[in-house]
Design a protein around this motif. Structure first.
Motif, short mmCIF file in Angstrom:
data_model
loop_
_atom_site.label_atom_id
_atom_site.label_comp_id
_atom_site.label_asym_id
_atom_site.label_seq_id
_atom_site.Cartn_x
_atom_site.Cartn_y
_atom_site.Cartn_z
N ASP A 109 0.83 -1.21 0.00
CA ASP A 109 0.00 0.00 0.00
C ASP A 109 0.86 1.26 0.00
N ILE A 110 1.90 1.26 0.85
CA ILE A 110 2.77 2.43 0.92
C ILE A 110 3.53 2.61 -0.40
N GLU A 111 4.03 1.50 -0.96
CA GLU A 111 4.75 1.58 -2.22
C GLU A 111 3.85 2.13 -3.32
N GLU A 112 2.61 1.64 -3.36
CA GLU A 112 1.66 2.12 -4.37
C GLU A 112 1.41 3.61 -4.21
N HIS A 113 1.29 4.04 -2.97
CA HIS A 113 1.07 5.47 -2.70
C HIS A 113 2.27 6.30 -3.16
N LEU A 114 3.48 5.81 -2.88
CA LEU A 114 4.68 6.54 -3.29
C LEU A 114 4.80 6.60 -4.80
N ILE A 115 4.50 5.49 -5.48
CA ILE A 115 4.58 5.45 -6.94
C ILE A 115 3.73 6.57 -7.55
N ASN A 116 2.56 6.77 -6.98
CA ASN A 116 1.63 7.77 -7.52
C ASN A 116 1.84 9.17 -6.96
N ASN A 117 2.73 9.28 -5.98
CA ASN A 117 2.93 10.59 -5.33
C ASN A 117 4.40 10.81 -4.98
N LEU A 118 5.29 10.61 -5.95
CA LEU A 118 6.72 10.75 -5.67
C LEU A 118 7.09 12.15 -5.21
N HIS A 119 6.28 13.12 -5.56
CA HIS A 119 6.58 14.51 -5.18
C HIS A 119 6.58 14.72 -3.67
N ILE A 120 5.88 13.81 -2.93
CA ILE A 120 5.87 13.98 -1.48
C ILE A 120 7.23 13.64 -0.87
N LEU A 121 8.02 12.86 -1.58
CA LEU A 121 9.38 12.58 -1.13
C LEU A 121 10.30 13.73 -1.48
N GLU A 122 10.12 14.23 -2.70
CA GLU A 122 10.96 15.32 -3.18
C GLU A 122 10.33 15.92 -4.44
N PRO A 123 10.11 17.20 -4.48
CA PRO A 123 9.54 17.81 -5.68
C PRO A 123 10.43 17.54 -6.90
N GLY A 124 9.81 17.20 -8.02
CA GLY A 124 10.55 16.98 -9.25
C GLY A 124 10.94 15.54 -9.52
N LEU A 125 10.68 14.61 -8.57
CA LEU A 125 11.00 13.21 -8.80
C LEU A 125 10.04 12.62 -9.83
N THR A 126 10.57 11.84 -10.75
CA THR A 126 9.73 11.14 -11.73
C THR A 126 10.06 9.65 -11.71
N LEU A 127 9.06 8.83 -11.94
CA LEU A 127 9.23 7.38 -11.89
C LEU A 127 9.95 6.87 -13.13
N VAL A 128 10.94 6.00 -12.90
CA VAL A 128 11.62 5.29 -13.99
C VAL A 128 11.13 3.85 -14.04
N ALA A 129 11.13 3.18 -12.89
CA ALA A 129 10.70 1.78 -12.86
C ALA A 129 10.34 1.39 -11.43
N ARG A 130 9.52 0.36 -11.35
CA ARG A 130 9.14 -0.23 -10.06
C ARG A 130 9.66 -1.65 -10.01
N GLN A 131 10.23 -2.06 -8.86
CA GLN A 131 10.81 -3.40 -8.72
C GLN A 131 11.84 -3.62 -9.84
N TYR A 132 12.83 -2.75 -9.88
CA TYR A 132 13.85 -2.74 -10.95
C TYR A 132 14.96 -3.74 -10.63
N ASN A 133 15.18 -4.67 -11.56
CA ASN A 133 16.19 -5.71 -11.36
C ASN A 133 17.58 -5.23 -11.73
N THR A 134 18.55 -5.50 -10.88
CA THR A 134 19.96 -5.27 -11.18
C THR A 134 20.70 -6.58 -10.93
N GLU A 135 21.98 -6.59 -11.23
CA GLU A 135 22.78 -7.79 -10.98
C GLU A 135 23.01 -8.03 -9.49
N VAL A 136 22.73 -7.02 -8.68
CA VAL A 136 23.00 -7.14 -7.24
C VAL A 136 21.74 -7.07 -6.40
#
Length: 223
Positions: A109-136
């Motif tokens: 629920d919190i993750e979903e809220h953040l995805i749709n409201n990234l500006h509450i963390l920091e103005p100007g943030l835009t979503l690139v990906a959710r659950q992004y896989n890296t080699e690590v």
């Protein structure tokens, strides 16, 4: 059956759906097991299934279940350290199953809220990906700030633990190698113990943000 599944998934070297695994098991061992037995083993042997440790504490955990429902062979290097297993001394009585389910639901629920409201963390943030896989490991949220700098966002339900600092350090180091410059990072948790805050000062560009869950109530109309 666990050994059969482990051998099949490990040899594949890529993600398999439960149906893929079922077909491969059936081809290698025709008629030996029922489909329900396979599903039970996929449930019990997944490293990142917290309830599997409660219901099947003695099952070997070697699978990693992806967000799309597929499975692959668990690798600490790729998926990060096992943070889903209960620590030594933790008890599973007194509603542990309900607590795990509530924790998972709250994080989603919190993750979903953040995805749709990234500006509450920091103005100007835009979503690139959710659950992004890296080699690590897998990053909860990958974003960019207003200057185009990558921003790694990790969400922890409850208080942050020491392990999250190592987790962030891995991601920062990986992106620094890939991009030639380190990304910024944000950890969101309900609280940060003093030891975690000290450790966080060693990672340049890391911000710690606390969340609060607020409840509101209103009178329901009677029929």
């Amino acid at each position: 059956m666990a050994q059969a599944i482990q051998s099949i998934v490990e040899r594949a070297g890529y993600s398999l759906s439960s149906e893929d695994i079922k077909k491969k098991v059936e081809a290698a061992y025709p008629g030996k097991w029922r489909p329900t037995t396979l599903q039970a083993h996929l449930y019990a042997c997944s490293v990142n299934n917290p309830k599997g440790y409660i219901h099947h504490p003695y099952a070997t955990k070697f699978l990693y279940k992806n967000s799309d429902g597929t499975f692959e062979f668990y690798s600490e290097k790729k998926h990060g350290p096992n943070e889903w297993a209960p620590t030594e001394g933790e008890e599973d009585e007194g509603g542990a199953i309900e607590l795990v389910e509530a924790s998972i639901s709250l994080e989603r629920d919190i993750e979903e809220h953040l995805i749709n409201n990234l500006h509450i963390l920091e103005p100007g943030l835009t979503l690139v990906a959710r659950q992004y896989n890296t080699e690590v490991g897998r990053i909860d949220i990958l974003a960019e700030d207003k200057n185009g700098t990558r921003v790694i966002i990790e969400l922890k339900v409850g208080g942050a633990k020491d392990s999250v600092i190592g987790q962030i350090a891995r991601y920062v180091g990986w992106f620094a190698r890939e991009d030639g410059q380190p990304p910024r990072s944000i950890i969101v948790a309900s609280e940060f113990p003093e030891g975690v805050r000290y450790a966080a000062t060693m990672i340049q560009g890391l911000t710690l943000l606390t969340y609060r869950v607020n409840f509101s109530f209103e009178q329901a109309l009677l029929a």
